[in-house]
Every structure is written in structure tokens, then in C-alpha cells.
Motif scaffolding. Structure first.
Motif, PDB file in Angstrom:
ATOM      1  N   UNK A   1      20.526 -52.919  19.232  1.00 34.01           N
ATOM      2  CA  UNK A   1      19.704 -53.690  18.294  1.00 34.01           C
ATOM      3  C   UNK A   1      18.773 -54.644  19.036  1.00 34.01           C
ATOM      4  N   UNK A   2      19.279 -55.294  20.063  1.00 32.25           N
ATOM      5  CA  UNK A   2      18.452 -56.208  20.858  1.00 32.25           C
ATOM      6  C   UNK A   2      17.357 -55.440  21.593  1.00 32.25           C
ATOM      7  N   UNK A   3      17.695 -54.294  22.152  1.00 39.63           N
ATOM      8  CA  UNK A   3      16.747 -53.531  22.957  1.00 39.63           C
ATOM      9  C   UNK A   3      15.625 -52.928  22.108  1.00 39.63           C
ATOM     10  N   UNK A   4      15.969 -52.496  20.884  1.00 40.29           N
ATOM     11  CA  UNK A   4      14.987 -51.765  20.073  1.00 40.29           C
ATOM     12  C   UNK A   4      13.956 -52.673  19.405  1.00 40.29           C
ATOM     13  N   UNK A   5      14.031 -53.963  19.669  1.00 41.31           N
ATOM     14  CA  UNK A   5      12.974 -54.846  19.160  1.00 41.31           C
ATOM     15  C   UNK A   5      11.609 -54.476  19.735  1.00 41.31           C
ATOM     16  N   UNK A   6      11.610 -53.828  20.886  1.00 39.42           N
ATOM     17  CA  UNK A   6      10.344 -53.437  21.525  1.00 39.42           C
ATOM     18  C   UNK A   6       9.972 -51.977  21.242  1.00 39.42           C
ATOM     19  N   UNK A   7      10.787 -51.257  20.436  1.00 38.95           N
ATOM     20  CA  UNK A   7      10.569 -49.815  20.281  1.00 38.95           C
ATOM     21  C   UNK A   7       9.228 -49.484  19.619  1.00 38.95           C
ATOM     22  N   UNK A   8       8.868 -50.201  18.573  1.00 40.64           N
ATOM     23  CA  UNK A   8       7.643 -49.873  17.841  1.00 40.64           C
ATOM     24  C   UNK A   8       6.417 -49.967  18.749  1.00 40.64           C
ATOM     25  N   UNK A   9       6.288 -51.067  19.480  1.00 42.33           N
ATOM     26  CA  UNK A   9       5.130 -51.231  20.356  1.00 42.33           C
ATOM     27  C   UNK A   9       5.152 -50.210  21.490  1.00 42.33           C
ATOM     28  N   UNK A  10       6.350 -49.862  21.964  1.00 46.24           N
ATOM     29  CA  UNK A  10       6.453 -48.872  23.037  1.00 46.24           C
ATOM     30  C   UNK A  10       5.992 -47.500  22.558  1.00 46.24           C
TER      31      UNK A  10
END
Length: 475
Positions: free
Chosen positions: A96-105
Motif C-alpha cells: 500500500x505504501x509503495x503503490x502511492x507512486x504507481x499511477x504516475x509511474x
């Protein structure tokens, strides 16, 4: 920024932490690149809890061109997780913490044609829906356990009390019933964070565009038929399933130490060595470690044993395998190494499991029954002794011993938690030199041939993955 190869279908693959998840998803990524005209960005969740074995795998020079490893921002585990958090919940928090950047990536990657995730990454369904990217789930364990997970939200709604206390086996629609004592750790106790997480994850599975299963038709025909045909799974709108396995590690770089281990194996008779290993995360208590050592010594069978320091947590090295300090002399029974020197080889922390299992001298595998290890054993034609430790490994052990009959399971005395040395000696002898062991060896070699055929061009698993890859190209 990763630039996709021209005229190749660009796909992203996202795995949660832990070798048990990374290995099969990385093998899927390799097959998409090598056989199915794809360019793959493998999204790697990184944390402050380093794993030498994981780094070794993802930084291998043998990765094919067209497969890019893309690291997500590092998660400080100490900041987001308390030290005593259960393993499934810990993975969920890290993801959950890591996927905060998923959309922009994903936007930076040029919005791939599809994203493939594992079961702990279901937050990606909502993110990819916003970006109009179809999302597929790769389920990293058995089809039977996947069927159970699809049924879990209904079970949670209909049954009162603890599932582990039910008086009868759980009737999973169309599948072999699951005994309460074989339930996976995260679903045994309903008041835990692990249980709530698993119900939530399972309820999201129908959001997938499709489900990749690390199995094949001949291994799990009952569960596959159930998901495809049983009315329950149609009512919950279960996505189409695509068996693409067995996807197991095909090659691994060898160190100078590994070469020494293999040289020892080269000197042993064919199918004479029992390989003892508890996967990437498995650890034993002090008492159980000593009983296992004595059992191996009493059996007088050749063995190769991957040992780790004793630990009260069965998954003690899940996040840092290969990184711990380890001197076997400090915790194995006094004189054990000297007394077994002619028959056994003790390897600290980590061994090249695929290479050991395919070696002609290896004739048995005492395993924790993680799904990856189980598939590796089958694909190399090696019969098993089951020793489940955590997660869904008890379910796998029952499947291997009772349903497909590829393994022997040690018995534990009523009221006890430790397998005694006499029982260990017995099952090792049965597998390595008994008639039951010979029968199991014949069955596992038949399934080995079936596994290889399924992955070959025109085989069921090859065609299953090819079907999805063609859909991506057309879209």
C-alpha cells in the motif's frame, strides 16, 4: 523513463515483496518477452529490508533484452510496520505504501497495454481503471487455493465463529473439501488483520480482466473445471482463468561456493541424495532443528541440507533471505557435522535450488511445500517429504500427499508441535529406499513429462498465455 521496443506489446508486471512472489512473475515476464513478442517493465517494490537473493535474481545479466527492471521508491519498513506484525499484513502495508507512486509511474511508462499484478497488489485495480489499463491477476499459489479465495467472502458472510473450529471440512464449490486444520494461516482467525486483509483481497479478484494460474490442466483438473463450469463462480462473475504454469526458475547464476556444492553432488550415486530446504523464508525452532538433525543422521541416507539459525517465527527470513549471519556449528547438535561428513553436505542460508533439484544425484526433497518449490520438485521429477510451515503450505501439503500422491507427510504426536527424530528417520527411509517411495517417484516423473509438454509450443499452458498476448496486441 523506459521506452518500449517498437512493434512490441508493452506490458507491466508488478510483484509484491518476497521471492515466492517475485520468481513466478519474473518467469512470466521472461516468457512474454522471449515467446510472445512483448516488451515488459517489471515493477519492483523495494524496501529497507534487503535480500541478497532477491537482488541477485533481479540484477542477473541473463535477463533477456526487452525486460526492464523498474524500481519503485524504497519503503522504510521500520516506519510503516511494527516489528511483530504478521507476514501477510506486513506485505499488505508495504505494498500500500509503495503503490502511492504507481499511477504516475504507469503514465511515465507510456501507459502499458496491460498490467499483471499478484494477489497482494489489488489496489492497482482502481488505479488502472482511472488510466483505462486492463489489469490481470497472477495467482502465485495453487488453483485449489484460488478457488477457496473466490469462495472466502461468501464463507465469511455465511459462517459464524472461527473457520478453524468448524466441525466438518469446508465444502468449496466443485473442489476437494478443505479440512479446518489445513486452512492457510491468514484465514484461521477472523479477528486478525491478516484475515480481514485476505477477505478484502479475495473480494477484489473478480475485478481482474483475467486470472493467470501457475498450474496446468493435468495437475489440477478438478479445481480448474470447477472455476470454469460451477454455477457459483459464474454467479460471482469470476474472470476467465488462464493456466500458464508451471512457471519456475529456469536458470540461476552460480557462485564459487555453489560450484563446490555441485561438485559434491557429482560424486554421489544417482537419485541417492535427499535435498532438505525450507524455501526462501522458512525457519525452524531450536528443538525442531535438533530433532531434524538427529533424524537425518539416524536415517543414514545421503542429504544436502540448507540450514538457517533457529527462529521462533516460521517465516523468519522471508524478507532478508541470504543476508543473515550463519554459522551452523553454533546451533546444530555437537559433533553432527563431523559424524555426518561422509553422508551429508550442510549449506548455510541459501542454495541454488533449481540446480540442485535437477541434478541426477538428487532423489528426494524435504520441502516446506511453498507452491514454487512444489512445482520445481514436480518439474524435475523429484518426490517429496512435506514439511509445511506457514501461509497456505498445509493446504499444499495435503494436496501433494492425498490428492496427487507425490509426497509423504511426517506424523506429529497428538498434542505435540515437533516432529520427532524417529519419525523423521522413518519417512526419509521410506522415500529414499522404500516401495512407497518408488511408487511416488514413478508418479512424479509422469507429471514431469506432462509439465514440460504443457509449456512447449502448442502445449496447453503455452497456448493459454499466447491467447492473452494476442488479445493485448489486437487492443
Amino acid at each position: 523513463m523506459v521506452v518500449a521496443t517498437p512493434n512490441k506489446t508493452h506490458v507491466a508486471v508488478l510483484s509484491s515483496p518476497g521471492l515466492g512472489h517475485i520468481i513466478p512473475l519474473l518467469e512470466l515476464a521472461k516468457r512474454l518477452v522471449i515467446y510472445h513478442d512483448s516488451h515488459v517493465s517489471f515493477l519492483n517494490i523495494t524496501t529497507t529490508e534487503s535480500s541478497a537473493a532477491q537482488d541477485h535474481l533481479l540484477r542477473s545479466p541473463s535477463l533477456p533484452n526487452g525486460l526492464d527492471i523498474v524500481d519503485l521508491p524504497r519503503v522504510d519498513v521500520a516506519t510503516v510496520c511494527s516489528p511483530d506484525i504478521p507476514i501477510a499484513h506486513k506485505i499488505g502495508v508495504i505494498v500500500e505504501e509503495s503503490l502511492q507512486s504507481l499511477k504516475s509511474l504507469l503514465i511515465d511508462l507510456g501507459k502499458p497495454k496491460a498490467l499483471v499484478i499478484d494477489l497482494f497488489c489489488t489496489q492497482a485495480f482502481e488505479i488502472c481503471s482511472q488510466l483505462d489499463i486492463p489489469t490481470y491477476l497472477f495467482f502465485t499459489t495453487s488453483t485449489a487455493f484460488f478457488a477457496f479465495c473466490l469462495y472466502l467472502p461468501t464463507l465469511d458472510h455465511e459462517v459464524e465463529g472461527e473457520l478453524v473450529d468448524l466441525p466438518e471440512p469446508i465444502e468449496v464449490p466443485g473442489c476437494t473439501p478443505v479440512r479446518p486444520e489445513d486452512l492457510a494461516d491468514p484465514v484461521r482467525h477472523r479477528k486478525t488483520d491478516d484475515y480481514q486483509l485476505f477477505v478484502l483481497l479475495s473480494s477484489r479478484f473478480p475485478l481482474a480482466a483475467g486470472i493467470f494460474l501457475n498450474s496446468w490442466d493435468d495437475l489440477e483438473p478438478v479445481a480448474l473445471k470447477a472455476i470454469r463450469e460451477n454455477t457459483f463462480y459464474k454467479q460471482i462473475h469470476a474472470p476467465p482463468v488462464y493456466p500458464v504454469g508451471p512457471l519456475v526458475k529456469q536458470d540461476e547464476p552460480l557462485s564459487s561456493k555453489d560450484a563446490e556444492y555441485l561438485a559434491w553432488l557429482d560424486k554421489q550415486p544417482s537419485e541417492s541424495v535427499l535435498f532438505v530446504s525450507f524455501g526462501s523464508g522458512g525457519t525452524l525452532s531450536t528443538e525442531q532443528l535438533r530433532e531434524l538433525a538427529w533424524g537425518l543422521e539416524l536415517s543414514q541416507q545421503r542429504f544436502t541440507w540448507v540450514v538457517r539459525p533457529p527462529c521462533d517465527t516460521a517465516s523468519g527470513t522471508f524478507f532478508n533471505v541470504g543476508s543473515e549471519l550463519n554459522d551452523p556449528k553454533t546451533y546444530l547438535p555437537e559433533g553432527f557435522l563431523e559424524r555426518t561428513n561422509a553422508l551429508g553436505l550442510v549449506i548455510p542460508s541459501w542454495a541454488p535450488q533449481t540446480t540442485v533439484l535437477r541434478h541426477p544425484s538428487t532423489g528426494g526433497f524435504l520441502s516446506h511445500c511453498g507452491w514454487n518449490s512444489s512445482l520445481e520438485s514436480i518439474t524435475h521429477g523429484v518426490p517429496m517429504i512435506t514439511w509445511p510451515l506457514y501461509a497456505e503450505q498445509r493446504t499444499n501439503a495435503t494436496f501433494l500427499t492425498e490428492e496427487v500422491k507425490l509426497a509423504i507427510r511426517p506424523e506429529v504426536e497428538r498434542g505435540k508441535t515437533v516432529v520427532r527424530r524417529e519419525e523423521i528417520e522413518r519417512v526419509v527411509r521410506v522415500l529414499m529406499e522404500g516401495e512407497e517411495g518408488k511408487a511416488i517417484r514413478c508418479r512424479v516423473k509422469e507429471l514431469k513429462d506432462s509439465a514440460l509438454k504443457s509449456l512447449d509450443y502448442g502445449g496447453s499452458s503455452y497456448e493459454s498465455l499466447s491467447c492473452v498476448a494476442k488479445q493485448w496486441r489486437l487492443n
